[in-house]
Scaffold this active site. Structure first.
Site, short mmCIF file in Angstrom:
data_model
loop_
_atom_site.label_atom_id
_atom_site.label_comp_id
_atom_site.label_asym_id
_atom_site.label_seq_id
_atom_site.Cartn_x
_atom_site.Cartn_y
_atom_site.Cartn_z
N PHE A 1 0.81 -1.21 0.00
CA PHE A 1 0.00 0.00 0.00
C PHE A 1 0.85 1.27 0.00
CE2 PHE A 1 0.83 -0.11 4.54
CZ PHE A 1 0.75 1.21 4.96
N LYS A 2 2.09 1.16 0.41
CA LYS A 2 2.95 2.35 0.44
C LYS A 2 3.12 2.97 -0.95
CE LYS A 2 3.76 1.48 4.82
NZ LYS A 2 5.04 1.23 5.44
N ASP A 3 2.97 2.17 -2.00
CA ASP A 3 3.08 2.70 -3.36
C ASP A 3 2.03 3.77 -3.64
OD1 ASP A 3 5.23 1.07 -4.27
OD2 ASP A 3 3.84 -0.58 -4.61
N THR B 1 7.89 0.54 3.30
CA THR B 1 8.17 1.93 2.96
C THR B 1 9.45 2.05 2.15
OG1 THR B 1 7.01 2.89 4.85
CG2 THR B 1 8.78 4.19 3.90
#
Length: 503
Positions: free
Chosen positions: A119-121, A152
């Site tokens: 999800f960091k993308d 991250t």
């Protein structure tokens, strides 16, 4: 829109200033002076812009949300940056963050379709484009110092590799990430990417980043910026997918099927005009509190979120706070190494942002808690303060925790019941979400990563390897470039000096 420090520093700054700065000069985190309010009419317009996740819809929604907070980038440029970032080519689907239905009223929001499968993308890809844009506008360079517990780092490095004017120095806990996570980062050979494995835990890495950021002479001399979620721009980008999840879970904004249960209005902190809109709840696997803090911001803006469920693993500092009011950080030796390693954190940096709001934006008191009490005793307590009850009653927070056995059981059950394979962190979320389901209120669990990043536990749970995207075949066998160093701020500063010129 001007931004202030959570610790009361008198300066007010604009977005592009804090984009490149990271921490405030007093060690606080930046927040907007106010949260823009989104009423029912604006929500309807944004729903139309999102257009059910059709091509270009997510980029259009991102532009609408970001425009409320960014007024020092021309609108046409900001729109172009959103369109450049959020494409099907990058995320593999036009919807960017499609919902996966587990059962009626219970969903996963797919946030792991980006380049590094986490999800960091969602925020980091935008951050890379924002950095490149603003540095080119200023004719400057930036040395990014970050800390990662797993995802991250790779998201930042993939977003920044090859970007003009940017170098990345990424700290990670030596030996504490999964083999896949390590390979994603350490196999990058780009000259502007530097991996440093710290002999310690994630909190040691995070402390070094904060120490360097608080060394103002060094920070200015070597143009140090951050990509951790202490950077407001990254958290702001994450706000967007809460709106996207809401629009997908409530396709008919007038449907009474998802109206809040009787009496629920007492916990609503958004615009009064939104009281009678359908609501949803979100469950967020949480370590550093950045992802769920973005949900807090969305709720404060007026997004009809009934409950924000914080899901932790055995490192339960956040669950302990929301149950008892005690915020107690753990020493490195007391931070468990778990099968959801990206949440092996006991100092939740973004938690300061929420406490700032909880305490009525009292910067002096926040400084006393996070700058003084934590430094002296490693804890503070708000459980006896009348304001603590508002964490749930006004701000909608509840919490729960999960164990390794819970993860195995949840991964197995989810695969057998729905033919959907989830990673270990998402499993923590699904397990805790089930404990907080409410009739008539859809629950959305934010997916954290794809299962391939934690293959060992998937095999333990299911007896089979997770699917692997073809582009990552053999990644663990690639050559690696990483420097192992002690948990020492001065040593990291010396490494930065060695690899980049002073300003």
């Amino acid at each position: 829109m001007l931004y202030l420090s959570t610790r009361g520093h008198p300066d007010r700054k604009r977005f592009c200033e804090i984009l490149l700065e990271g921490l405030a000069p007093d060690g606080g985190l930046y927040l907007p002076e106010r949260y823009p309010q989104v009423d029912a009419a604006m929500l309807a317009r944004w729903r139309d812009a999102f257009n059910g996740g059709e091509p270009g819809g997510y980029a259009a929604l991102a532009f609408e949300v970001l425009s409320l907070y960014i007024d020092d980038i021309p609108p046409a440029d900001l729109k172009a940056l959103c369109e450049k970032t959020y494409t099907a080519a990058v995320y593999g689907t036009a919807a960017i963050v499609p919902l996966k239905k587990l059962e009626e009223g219970f969903y996963l929001e797919a946030l792991s379709n980006g380049p590094t499968l986490a999800f960091k993308d969602m925020a980091m890809q935008l951050l890379g484009n924002l950095f490149e844009y603003e540095l080119a506008r200023r004719g400057e360079e930036l040395n990014i110092l970050g800390a990662t517990s797993g995802d991250t780092g790779s998201a930042a490095e993939y977003a920044m590799r090859g970007k003009k004017g940017v170098r990345v120095f990424m700290l990670s806990p030596h030996g504490r990430m999964s083999p896949f996570q390590q390979a994603q980062m350490f196999s990058l050979m780009d000259e502007n990417i530097h991996n440093i494995a710290i002999e310690g835990v994630f909190d040691d890495c995070q402390d070094i980043v904060k120490n360097v950021s608080n060394d103002l002479d060094f920070k200015r001399g070597y143009k140090i910026g951050t990509v951790n979620s202490i950077n407001w721009a990254r958290l702001l980008a994450q706000v967007v997918y809460y709106f996207a999840g809401y629009f997908q879970a409530t396709t008919d904004a007038t449907s009474r099927a998802s109206l809040p249960p009787e009496g629920a209005d007492s916990s609503w902190g958004g615009p009064a005009a939104n009281r009678h809109l359908p609501r949803v709840s979100f469950t967020v696997p949480s370590g550093n509190f950045g992802n769920v803090c973005a949900g807090h911001v969305a709720r404060q803006m007026g997004l009809p979120i009934q409950t924000l469920v914080v899901a932790t693993n055995e490192n339960d500092v956040l669950d302990e706070f929301f149950r008892t009011g005690v915020y107690r950080v753990r020493a490195s030796a007391d931070t468990f190494e778990t099968s959801s390693p990206s949440m092996d954190i006991s100092k939740a940096s973004n938690f300061e942002r929420f406490v700032f709001d909880l305490l009525g934006r009292d910067g002096a008191r926040v400084k006393a808690l996070f700058g003084d009490a934590l430094h002296k005793s490693g804890r503070f307590e708000l459980g006896t303060d009348a304001v603590f009850a508002q964490a749930t009653s006004r701000y909608g927070f509840v919490s729960g925790k999960s164990s390794h056995a819970d993860r195995l059981a949840t991964i197995k059950e989810t695969f057998e019941r729905y033919n959907i394979m989830i990673d270990t962190h998402t499993a923590d979320g699904v397990k805790v979400a089930r404990e907080h389901l409410q009739p008539g209120v859809p629950m959305i669990v934010l997916e954290t990563a794809l299962p391939i990043k934690f293959a060992e536990t998937i095999v333990e749970a299911l007896g089979r390897q997770p699917d692997r995207p073809a582009r990552f075949n053999g990644i663990e066998d690639l050559p690696k470039r990483v420097r192992v160093m002690p948990a020492d701020t001065a040593a990291v500063q010396a490494y930065i000096v060695e690899h980049c010129p002073a300003a």
